[in-house]
Design a protein around this motif. Structure first.
Motif, PDB file in Angstrom:
ATOM      1  N   GLY A  83       0.783 -75.387  23.767  1.00  0.00           N
ATOM      2  CA  GLY A  83       0.913 -76.830  23.577  1.00  0.00           C
ATOM      3  C   GLY A  83      -0.204 -77.490  22.767  1.00  0.00           C
ATOM      4  N   ARG A  84      -1.230 -76.722  22.375  1.00  0.00           N
ATOM      5  CA  ARG A  84      -2.357 -77.271  21.592  1.00  0.00           C
ATOM      6  C   ARG A  84      -2.184 -76.918  20.124  1.00  0.00           C
ATOM      7  N   ASP A  85      -2.546 -77.846  19.237  1.00  0.00           N
ATOM      8  CA  ASP A  85      -2.494 -77.557  17.813  1.00  0.00           C
ATOM      9  C   ASP A  85      -3.658 -76.636  17.435  1.00  0.00           C
ATOM     10  N   VAL A  86      -3.377 -75.449  16.910  1.00  0.00           N
ATOM     11  CA  VAL A  86      -4.451 -74.498  16.592  1.00  0.00           C
ATOM     12  C   VAL A  86      -4.408 -74.060  15.120  1.00  0.00           C
ATOM     13  N   GLY A  87      -3.756 -74.874  14.287  1.00  0.00           N
ATOM     14  CA  GLY A  87      -3.605 -74.532  12.868  1.00  0.00           C
ATOM     15  C   GLY A  87      -4.931 -74.267  12.169  1.00  0.00           C
TER      16      GLY A  87
END
Ligand code: DC
Length: 227
Positions: A83-87
């Protein structure tokens, strides 16, 4: 011969780091109205999850269970881990240094290859970029492409990417790191980086991305017209 009328269209784009996969895949997908799946981002997300949990990347059991537990959503350039943005985090130097070790574990590959096939079924096809897409994940892809570029050009492209992310790196160091990763990716026992026999080989060193994209789109459309 493609069987595009009975199966969703899959375009397999393989090649080493810096060969132009991401740019070309995005362009082909835009032209054909398909989604893109960056499978390297999935291996990177598992690697990030291991590093965050303090696990050793060479521990196969830990790697396989991390791959099973981690919720990874990769959609058209966005990458989420639980659920976390890790781009941005998955492109950092620690992940880049460990990802070839993590992706060599058969237990990790089994989990992620299943998810890649699910993703394509859910999206009704797609442009899928990686290392083993034409050889293992989608051996029946409508069109398979294997991109290459000279070592110097690939190192220059990676250096540009690093600069864009505000990381200053020496081009010689980038080149050494690429060579190390190529060696690990091409010599691992399971699904090594290799051109499929029926893949179109494209050297992108001195070519415009738009030109390469047009060549691949033509191939897909020619296959569709024949089926
Ligand atoms: O494309 P990339 O540099 O983000 O990929 C990161 C690593 O993931 C790469 O060194 C090898 C691995 N990988 C893989 O083993 N199989 C794939 N289909 C995609 C990537």
């Amino acid at each position: 011969m493609s069987d595009a009328h009975s199966h969703p269209t899959v375009v397999a784009v393989d090649g080493p780091s810096g060969s132009g996969k991401s740019t070309v895949s995005r362009g082909v997908a835009d032209a054909l109205g398909l989604h893109v799946l960056d499978t390297g981002a999935m291996y990177r997300a598992v690697t990030l999850a291991m590093l965050e949990r303090g696990l050793d990347p060479s521990d196969e059991k830990a790697a396989a269970s991390t791959a099973r537990d981690a919720r990874i959503d990769v959609d058209d350039g966005r990458v989420q881990l639980d659920g976390r943005d890790v781009g941005t985090a998955i492109r950092g130097p620690d992940v880049t240094a460990a990802v070839s070790t993590v992706s060599a574990h058969p237990g990790v590959r089994k989990v992620l290859v299943d998810r890649q096939r699910d993703w394509v079924a859910r999206h009704g096809g797609g442009v899928v970029e990686g290392r083993d897409i034409g050889t293992v994940v989608f051996p029946d892809a409508a069109v398979k492409v294997f991109l290459t570029a000279s070592d110097d050009e690939r190192a220059r492209r990676r250096q540009r990417d690093e600069r864009a992310a505000h990381r200053e790196v020496d081009v010689g160091e980038v080149r050494d790191a690429l060579e190390r990763r190529d060696r690990l990716d091409t010599t691992r026992a399971m699904s090594p980086l290799r051109k499929a026999d029926d893949a179109l080989l494209v050297d992108t060193t001195d070519r415009d991305a738009s030109d390469v994209i047009a060549e691949i789109v033509d191939r897909v459309e020619a296959g569709r017209a024949r089926s």
